[in-house]
Scaffold this motif. Structure first.
Motif, PDB file in Angstrom:
ATOM      1  N   LEU A 198       0.853  -1.191   0.000  1.00 21.53           N
ATOM      2  CA  LEU A 198       0.000   0.000   0.000  1.00 21.53           C
ATOM      3  C   LEU A 198       0.885   1.236   0.000  1.00 21.53           C
ATOM      4  O   LEU A 198       1.810   1.340   0.810  1.00 21.53           O
ATOM      5  N   PHE A 199       0.581   2.170  -0.892  1.00 15.94           N
ATOM      6  CA  PHE A 199       1.334   3.418  -0.980  1.00 15.94           C
ATOM      7  C   PHE A 199       0.386   4.597  -0.784  1.00 15.94           C
ATOM      8  O   PHE A 199      -0.661   4.668  -1.433  1.00 15.94           O
ATOM      9  N   LEU A 200       0.747   5.491   0.124  1.00 13.68           N
ATOM     10  CA  LEU A 200       0.019   6.750   0.288  1.00 13.68           C
ATOM     11  C   LEU A 200       0.797   7.813  -0.466  1.00 13.68           C
ATOM     12  O   LEU A 200       1.999   7.997  -0.226  1.00 13.68           O
ATOM     13  N   ASN A 201       0.153   8.473  -1.408  1.00 16.20           N
ATOM     14  CA  ASN A 201       0.895   9.499  -2.130  1.00 16.20           C
ATOM     15  C   ASN A 201       1.030  10.764  -1.281  1.00 16.20           C
ATOM     16  O   ASN A 201       0.470  10.864  -0.184  1.00 16.20           O
ATOM     17  N   VAL A 202       1.813  11.713  -1.764  1.00 13.75           N
ATOM     18  CA  VAL A 202       2.114  12.915  -0.986  1.00 13.75           C
ATOM     19  C   VAL A 202       0.924  13.867  -1.008  1.00 13.75           C
ATOM     20  O   VAL A 202       0.420  14.211  -2.080  1.00 13.75           O
ATOM     21  N   PRO A 203       0.460  14.303   0.151  1.00 10.31           N
ATOM     22  CA  PRO A 203      -0.659  15.249   0.209  1.00 10.31           C
ATOM     23  C   PRO A 203      -0.206  16.653  -0.191  1.00 10.31           C
ATOM     24  O   PRO A 203       1.000  16.907  -0.336  1.00 10.31           O
ATOM     25  N   PRO A 204      -1.135  17.578  -0.372  1.00 12.55           N
ATOM     26  CA  PRO A 204      -0.767  18.937  -0.794  1.00 12.55           C
ATOM     27  C   PRO A 204      -0.163  19.754   0.348  1.00 12.55           C
ATOM     28  O   PRO A 204      -0.747  20.738   0.816  1.00 12.55           O
ATOM     29  N   VAL A 205       1.025  19.345   0.782  1.00 16.03           N
ATOM     30  CA  VAL A 205       1.697  20.071   1.863  1.00 16.03           C
ATOM     31  C   VAL A 205       2.192  21.443   1.395  1.00 16.03           C
ATOM     32  O   VAL A 205       2.636  22.245   2.221  1.00 16.03           O
ATOM     33  N   ASN A 206       2.085  21.710   0.101  1.00 14.35           N
ATOM     34  CA  ASN A 206       2.359  23.071  -0.367  1.00 14.35           C
ATOM     35  C   ASN A 206       1.300  24.051   0.119  1.00 14.35           C
ATOM     36  O   ASN A 206       1.481  25.264   0.018  1.00 14.35           O
ATOM     37  N   LEU A 207       0.212  23.528   0.678  1.00  9.79           N
ATOM     38  CA  LEU A 207      -0.844  24.363   1.244  1.00  9.79           C
ATOM     39  C   LEU A 207      -0.785  24.393   2.771  1.00  9.79           C
ATOM     40  O   LEU A 207      -1.701  24.892   3.421  1.00  9.79           O
ATOM     41  N   ALA A 208       0.291  23.840   3.337  1.00 11.10           N
ATOM     42  CA  ALA A 208       0.538  23.951   4.772  1.00 11.10           C
ATOM     43  C   ALA A 208       1.091  25.337   5.075  1.00 11.10           C
ATOM     44  O   ALA A 208       1.648  26.007   4.197  1.00 11.10           O
ATOM     45  N   PRO A 209       0.963  25.809   6.307  1.00 11.77           N
ATOM     46  CA  PRO A 209       1.450  27.150   6.648  1.00 11.77           C
ATOM     47  C   PRO A 209       2.905  27.386   6.286  1.00 11.77           C
ATOM     48  O   PRO A 209       3.280  28.502   5.902  1.00 11.77           O
ATOM     49  N   LEU A 210       3.744  26.366   6.381  1.00 10.91           N
ATOM     50  CA  LEU A 210       5.169  26.520   6.091  1.00 10.91           C
ATOM     51  C   LEU A 210       5.393  27.055   4.679  1.00 10.91           C
ATOM     52  O   LEU A 210       6.228  27.944   4.465  1.00 10.91           O
ATOM     53  N   THR A 211       4.656  26.533   3.723  1.00 12.75           N
ATOM     54  CA  THR A 211       4.813  26.983   2.336  1.00 12.75           C
ATOM     55  C   THR A 211       3.978  28.223   2.057  1.00 12.75           C
ATOM     56  O   THR A 211       4.416  29.127   1.327  1.00 12.75           O
TER      57      THR A 211
END
Length: 331
Positions: A198-211
């Motif tokens: 099972l693979f979980l792809n990368v979530p939109p962490v570009n929308l996290a406060p850090l970015t």
């Protein structure tokens, strides 16, 4: 509730459609996948979104704590259970023993993308230094027996690979090198008898406060890098499945779950209480006494923020992710 325009392209829900020949060979090979209801052992690899602080030399998964050590929910970055804890104890369809070797800050290979500190155990370390010597040697005769039929190997990796490298000019070459290593690690697990992945792809962490704090350019270009990474995950699994017709590979679209919640937390029962999807409260960033703490300096209780700090989400979206995975694996 704050909102933000989302411009990145929608990723696919699962693997690209296999060729008719691949479908035929997969059926002929009699895949080891027997269904989510028959999974008894879950081996998990990843970074801080996945880590529970499990020590392979400590107490092993048991009836009192199916995640072994430490005490449930473990040392997580979510101010409560993370997706692994929820999947093991809330959305399990059988009793599952979970062996979670994930390590906060991990990349696939520290030699290719350096983590925030040299002591971080990469996916390569997790596989070669923890899983293989402890659980991968003759699984049927070890103290922790497992079989291809009753075991699932889960990977949630890439957030730090993307986050620590998306601005580099050689990212295309770098990603190719990373996925060559990734494929080799899967081969090593396959050699021990692992067949269900099972693979979980990368979530939109570009929308996290850090970015978000770094402006539109960072949001856009890290978002593009995430899509490239997720496409490579799909390609990796398709190619691995073509080599090994007896393997069953699942790609869960974690990106979509997070995107949905950022657009409208009410889309999932588990996240409908979230009231802020773009920011976080400083009083909560290092964790709180309870999962539902309300500090006077914060507009909302900690669980009503999507983000605990500038990169890590709170437990409600982990809950939604686990529910989505269980539904996906059961379908």
């Amino acid at each position: 509730m704050k909102s933000i325009a989302i411009t990145v392209a929608l990723s696919a829900t699962s693997l690209a459609s296999p060729t008719p020949d691949l479908v035929h060979r997969t059926k002929r090979a009699n895949s080891s996948w027997s269904g989510w209801a028959n999974v008894k052992n879950l081996f998990v690899f990843g970074d801080s979104y996945t880590q529970t602080g499990f020590d392979v030399k400590g107490t092993q998964p048991n009836a009192q704590n199916p995640l072994g050590n430490p005490t449930y929910p473990g040392w997580t970055s979510s101010n409560g259970p993370n997706w692994v804890g929820f999947l093991t104890t809330t959305y399990n369809a059988s009793f599952i023993k979970t062996y979670n070797v994930a390590y906060g800050g991990a990349t696939v290979d520290s030699a290719l993308v350096a983590p925030y500190t040299p002591t971080v155990l990469s996916l390569k370390n997790q596989t070669q230094d923890l899983f293989l010597p402890t659980y991968g040697r003759d699984p049927s005769s070890t103290a922790h027996p497992w079989t291809a039929w009753d075991s699932l190997f889960a990977f949630f990796i890439g957030i730090n690979d993307v986050g620590n490298s998306w601005w580099l000019e050689n990212s295309a070459t770098l990603y190719s090198q990373i996925f060559t290593v990734y494929d080799a690690l899967l081969e090593q697990i396959y050699a021990t008898g692992g067949r269900n992945f099972l693979f979980l792809n990368v979530p939109p962490v570009n929308l996290a406060p850090l970015t978000l704090e770094n402006g539109e350019y960072a949001v856009e270009h890290e978002g593009i890098a995430i899509q490239v990474w997720n496409e490579k995950v799909r390609n990796l699994t398709a190619a691995f499945g073509a080599k090994h017709a007896d393997a069953k590979l699942f790609v869960h679209d974690t990106w979509r779950v997070y995107r949905d919640v950022i657009e409208d937390p009410g889309k999932y029962e588990q996240t409908k209480g979230i009231r802020n999807v773009t920011g976080y409260c400083k009083a909560y960033e290092n964790g709180t006494p309870t999962w539902y703490t309300k500090d006077p300096s914060c507009a909302y209780a900690v669980n009503e923020y999507l983000w605990l700090n500038n990169l890590h989400p709170t437990f409600p979206i982990h809950n939604a992710t686990a529910a989505s995975i269980a539904k996906f694996l059961s379908s």
